[in-house]
Design a protein around this motif. Structure first.
Motif, short mmCIF file in Angstrom:
data_model
loop_
_atom_site.label_atom_id
_atom_site.label_comp_id
_atom_site.label_asym_id
_atom_site.label_seq_id
_atom_site.Cartn_x
_atom_site.Cartn_y
_atom_site.Cartn_z
N TYR A 143 -9.96 8.98 5.73
CA TYR A 143 -9.11 8.38 4.69
C TYR A 143 -9.22 9.11 3.36
O TYR A 143 -8.43 8.88 2.46
CB TYR A 143 -9.48 6.91 4.49
CG TYR A 143 -10.90 6.71 3.97
CD1 TYR A 143 -11.14 6.62 2.61
CD2 TYR A 143 -11.97 6.62 4.85
CE1 TYR A 143 -12.43 6.46 2.12
CE2 TYR A 143 -13.26 6.45 4.38
CZ TYR A 143 -13.48 6.38 3.01
OH TYR A 143 -14.76 6.22 2.55
N PRO A 194 0.83 -1.21 0.00
CA PRO A 194 0.00 0.00 0.00
C PRO A 194 0.86 1.26 0.00
O PRO A 194 2.04 1.24 0.36
CB PRO A 194 -0.80 -0.10 1.31
CG PRO A 194 -0.67 -1.53 1.73
CD PRO A 194 0.66 -1.98 1.24
N TYR A 195 0.25 2.36 -0.40
CA TYR A 195 0.88 3.68 -0.35
C TYR A 195 0.45 4.40 0.92
O TYR A 195 -0.60 4.11 1.50
CB TYR A 195 0.48 4.51 -1.56
CG TYR A 195 1.12 4.08 -2.86
CD1 TYR A 195 2.38 4.55 -3.22
CD2 TYR A 195 0.46 3.21 -3.72
CE1 TYR A 195 2.97 4.16 -4.42
CE2 TYR A 195 1.04 2.81 -4.92
CZ TYR A 195 2.30 3.29 -5.26
OH TYR A 195 2.88 2.89 -6.43
N ASP A 196 1.27 5.36 1.32
CA ASP A 196 0.85 6.26 2.40
C ASP A 196 -0.18 7.25 1.90
O ASP A 196 -1.19 7.50 2.55
CB ASP A 196 2.06 7.02 2.96
CG ASP A 196 3.06 6.10 3.63
OD1 ASP A 196 2.63 5.16 4.33
OD2 ASP A 196 4.28 6.31 3.44
N ASP A 216 -7.09 -2.53 8.94
CA ASP A 216 -5.67 -2.15 8.98
C ASP A 216 -5.44 -0.68 8.65
O ASP A 216 -4.29 -0.23 8.65
CB ASP A 216 -4.89 -3.02 8.00
CG ASP A 216 -4.89 -4.49 8.39
OD1 ASP A 216 -4.86 -4.76 9.62
OD2 ASP A 216 -4.92 -5.35 7.50
N TYR A 235 -6.36 0.86 5.67
CA TYR A 235 -6.08 1.11 4.26
C TYR A 235 -7.38 1.17 3.46
O TYR A 235 -8.21 0.25 3.52
CB TYR A 235 -5.19 0.02 3.67
CG TYR A 235 -3.79 0.02 4.25
CD1 TYR A 235 -2.88 1.02 3.91
CD2 TYR A 235 -3.39 -0.97 5.14
CE1 TYR A 235 -1.61 1.03 4.43
CE2 TYR A 235 -2.11 -0.97 5.67
CZ TYR A 235 -1.22 0.04 5.32
OH TYR A 235 0.04 0.05 5.86
N ARG A 267 -4.08 0.37 -2.81
CA ARG A 267 -4.45 0.53 -1.40
C ARG A 267 -3.59 1.64 -0.81
O ARG A 267 -2.42 1.80 -1.14
CB ARG A 267 -4.27 -0.78 -0.64
CG ARG A 267 -5.14 -1.89 -1.16
CD ARG A 267 -4.89 -3.20 -0.44
NE ARG A 267 -5.30 -3.14 0.95
CZ ARG A 267 -4.55 -3.50 1.99
NH1 ARG A 267 -3.29 -3.92 1.79
NH2 ARG A 267 -5.01 -3.42 3.23
N THR A 268 -4.18 2.40 0.11
CA THR A 268 -3.49 3.57 0.64
C THR A 268 -4.08 3.98 1.99
O THR A 268 -5.23 3.67 2.31
CB THR A 268 -3.60 4.75 -0.34
OG1 THR A 268 -2.94 5.89 0.21
CG2 THR A 268 -5.06 5.11 -0.62
N ARG A 269 -3.26 4.68 2.75
CA ARG A 269 -3.73 5.24 4.01
C ARG A 269 -4.71 6.39 3.77
O ARG A 269 -5.70 6.54 4.48
CB ARG A 269 -2.56 5.76 4.84
CG ARG A 269 -1.65 4.71 5.42
CD ARG A 269 -2.27 4.08 6.64
NE ARG A 269 -1.32 3.18 7.31
CZ ARG A 269 -1.65 2.41 8.34
NH1 ARG A 269 -2.88 2.41 8.80
NH2 ARG A 269 -0.75 1.61 8.88
N ALA A 289 -11.65 2.71 4.57
CA ALA A 289 -10.49 2.07 5.19
C ALA A 289 -10.90 0.80 5.92
O ALA A 289 -11.94 0.74 6.58
CB ALA A 289 -9.83 3.05 6.16
N THR A 314 -9.27 1.31 -0.32
CA THR A 314 -9.01 0.66 -1.61
C THR A 314 -9.64 1.48 -2.72
O THR A 314 -10.86 1.69 -2.74
CB THR A 314 -9.60 -0.76 -1.64
OG1 THR A 314 -8.99 -1.54 -0.60
CG2 THR A 314 -9.34 -1.43 -2.98
#
Length: 301
Positions: free
Chosen positions: A261, A11-13, A127, A129, A144-146, A124, A131
């Protein structure tokens, strides 16, 4: 700079949706802070509505943050970047802006993926994240990312995610070939004309207003207007020189909560309204707002 691999599972931040000037400044800021950042864009070049919709008449921005200064200083000092400067503002050469933004990205660790559009954004998970589902020439895939930030000037992802955003206006911006000075009255008489800037070489940058209807009807009207402009210019021994990749759509977006998110420009700049000629200033203000927000509460742990 790196190109996003569809095989990547990590995943990305941050994912910045839209390679607008503001989006790129945010991406550069996050990347310089050590975060893993991906920039997505519908077109194969950066610049947002300035390059995509030729909204090239801009005010000189006041930049107080590092990346805004590093970008705007050399850009506005470049003799090929400005094709006009007057009381109404500066008319930017869109190709020079594209190159400047591309060079800034190439000197960073930001990952890029162009020619994609968002299909959906799932909240999110446990975890933390989110999508983001995307459609591109490779088909449908996910990242996927924060946190996802909608940096499109028209708020495309915000309308998809929040189902909000009222279309308040639309503009068709074009460059013409040189027009005889004696034909200025003909240009000023164009139906829907909002702004007409005559450049030093006799060309015009024009902005014409369109009815704020459904985007599909706006594009139909824009195509009809291009036909009309072609017919008006032909007797003047002139033509349309540059037309936009898309009509500029102006939306009003309501701010929400930046702590989640997903966020957009209205969340970072609540209560601030920007006209199309203030996109560079909004970009600088976005970076400044992120710096302030991170100082108050770190975005990613």
């Amino acid at each position: 700079m790196q190109i996003h691999s569809l095989d990547r599972s990590q995943p990305y931040d941050y994912v910045v949706y839209g390679a607008s000037v503001g989006g790129i400044l945010l991406a550069l800021h996050y990347a310089a802070a050590g975060y893993d950042v991906l920039v997505l864009n519908a077109y194969g070049f950066p610049g947002g509505s300035v390059t995509e919709s030729l909204s090239c008449l801009q005010q000189r921005p006041e930049a107080a943050t590092p990346h805004a200064r590093q970008l705007f200083g050399p850009l506005l000092a470049n003799p090929y970047a400005l094709v006009h400067e007057g009381p109404e503002g500066c008319v930017l050469n869109p190709e020079v802006l594209k190159i400047s933004l591309q060079h800034a990205l190439e000197a960073s660790s930001v990952a890029l993926l162009f020619h994609v559009k968002a299909r959906a954004l799932a909240p999110a998970d446990a975890d933390g994240y989110a999508t983001l589902s995307l459609i591109g020439k490779e088909g449908e895939f996910i990242v996927r990312t924060r946190r996802v930030f909608d940096a499109t000037d028209a708020g495309h992802l915000t309308r998809l995610v929040r189902r909000t955003g009222q279309l308040t206006g639309a503009r068709l911006c074009v460059f013409t070939s040189p027009v005889p000075e004696a034909a200025a009255a003909t240009i000023q008489a164009l139906a829907g004309l909002q702004q007409a800037v005559r450049l030093s070489d006799g060309r015009y940058w024009l902005a014409l207003g369109l009815p704020a209807a459904h985007p599909t009807f706006v594009e139909t009207t824009a195509n009809d207007m291009l036909d009309t402009l072609t017919a008006v210019l032909a007797p003047l021994q002139a033509r349309l020189q540059i037309v936009p990749a898309e009509t500029q759509l102006l939306y009003e977006a309501a701010p929400a909560d930046f702590s989640g998110y997903f966020s957009c420009a209205a969340d970072l700049l609540p209560g601030r309204a920007y006209a199309p000629h203030q996109w560079l200033q909004r970009a600088a203000d976005l970076e400044a707002a992120v710096v302030a927000a991170q100082a108050a509460q770190p975005a990613v742990q």
